[in-house]
Design a protein around this motif. Structure first.
Motif, PDB file in Angstrom:
ATOM      1  N   GLN A  27      70.270 -11.521 -49.115  1.00  0.00           N
ATOM      2  CA  GLN A  27      70.033 -12.076 -47.788  1.00  0.00           C
ATOM      3  C   GLN A  27      70.583 -11.206 -46.652  1.00  0.00           C
ATOM      4  O   GLN A  27      70.336 -11.481 -45.489  1.00  0.00           O
TER       5      GLN A  27
ATOM      6  N   LYS B  32      68.055  -9.708 -44.008  1.00  0.00           N
ATOM      7  CA  LYS B  32      67.597 -10.752 -43.082  1.00  0.00           C
ATOM      8  C   LYS B  32      68.693 -11.086 -42.074  1.00  0.00           C
ATOM      9  O   LYS B  32      68.429 -11.292 -40.894  1.00  0.00           O
TER      10      LYS B  32
ATOM     11  N   LYS C 283      68.830  -8.303 -39.499  1.00  0.00           N
ATOM     12  CA  LYS C 283      67.679  -8.382 -38.594  1.00  0.00           C
ATOM     13  C   LYS C 283      67.850  -9.507 -37.575  1.00  0.00           C
ATOM     14  O   LYS C 283      67.426  -9.378 -36.423  1.00  0.00           O
TER      15      LYS C 283
ATOM     16  N   GLN D  72      68.352 -16.408 -33.167  1.00  0.00           N
ATOM     17  CA  GLN D  72      68.413 -16.466 -34.628  1.00  0.00           C
ATOM     18  C   GLN D  72      69.754 -17.039 -35.102  1.00  0.00           C
ATOM     19  O   GLN D  72      69.816 -17.661 -36.142  1.00  0.00           O
TER      20      GLN D  72
END
Length: 186
Positions: free
Chosen positions: A164, A167, A170, A43
């Motif tokens: 944000q 996110k 995560k 990510q």
């Protein structure tokens, strides 16, 4: 051999060749024409140039050869920085049973204020002043994932808005869980 048997035999041979050749040709075309996205599983941003803790002016021995979730705080820690600090702390807690393998590190350019320290569980953090070498190598506030050997692997840049942050947390959690799952060190 009769003409019909010969045609049937040729047809069978062509079908057999087509079954094996067509998938290979299609795969080669898909690869050359880039029909599919290549498998990216992380990510965060993968660190391409070698970066180690030693290059940042830090010693791996100070961290007991553990995985590091290293947050480099900006020069002035404003409200967004505080929210990011809390998000990183919550991400660490979300690691669950893997928490003992990871150490939270905060590199500050100025001491945390009392209200900032209250927002996080300061006893879980290793807060230290950012070394001069780190100030040169790291130009922006970010969360770095460091392996137990002292290599910086991934970088996550905090978002500019608070919406944000979940996110962002995560994404760090997903990267850490994957790394810890496949790692035999640390």
């Amino acid at each position: 051999m009769s003409s019909s048997k010969l045609n049937k035999s040729r047809r069978s041979m062509l079908i057999l060749l087509a079954v094996f050749i067509i998938p290979i040709v299609l795969a080669k075309l898909a690869l050359n024409q880039q029909w599919f996205n290549y498998g990216v599983t992380n990510q965060g941003q993968l660190i391409e140039n070698e970066l180690t803790l030693a290059q940042l002016g830090l010693s791996i021995d100070d961290f007991d050869h553990q995985w590091l979730m290293l947050y480099t705080l900006p020069t002035r820690c404003d409200e967004q920085c505080e929210n990011t600090l809390v998000s990183v702390n919550n991400t660490y807690i979300a690691l669950g049973k893997e928490m003992p393998r990871v150490k939270l590190v905060g590199l500050t350019q100025q001491d945390l204020r009392a209200e900032q320290a209250e927002k996080i569980q300061l006893n879980r953090w290793h807060i230290q002043t950012m070394p001069a070498l780190a100030k040169v190598a790291i130009t922006q506030s970010q969360v770095l994932i460091v392996d137990p050997l002292g290599n910086v692997i991934l970088s996550h840049v905090p978002p500019k808005n608070a919406e944000q942050l979940p996110k962002f947390g995560k994404a760090i959690l997903a990267d850490f869980k994957k790394l810890l799952k496949y790692s035999r060190i640390g």
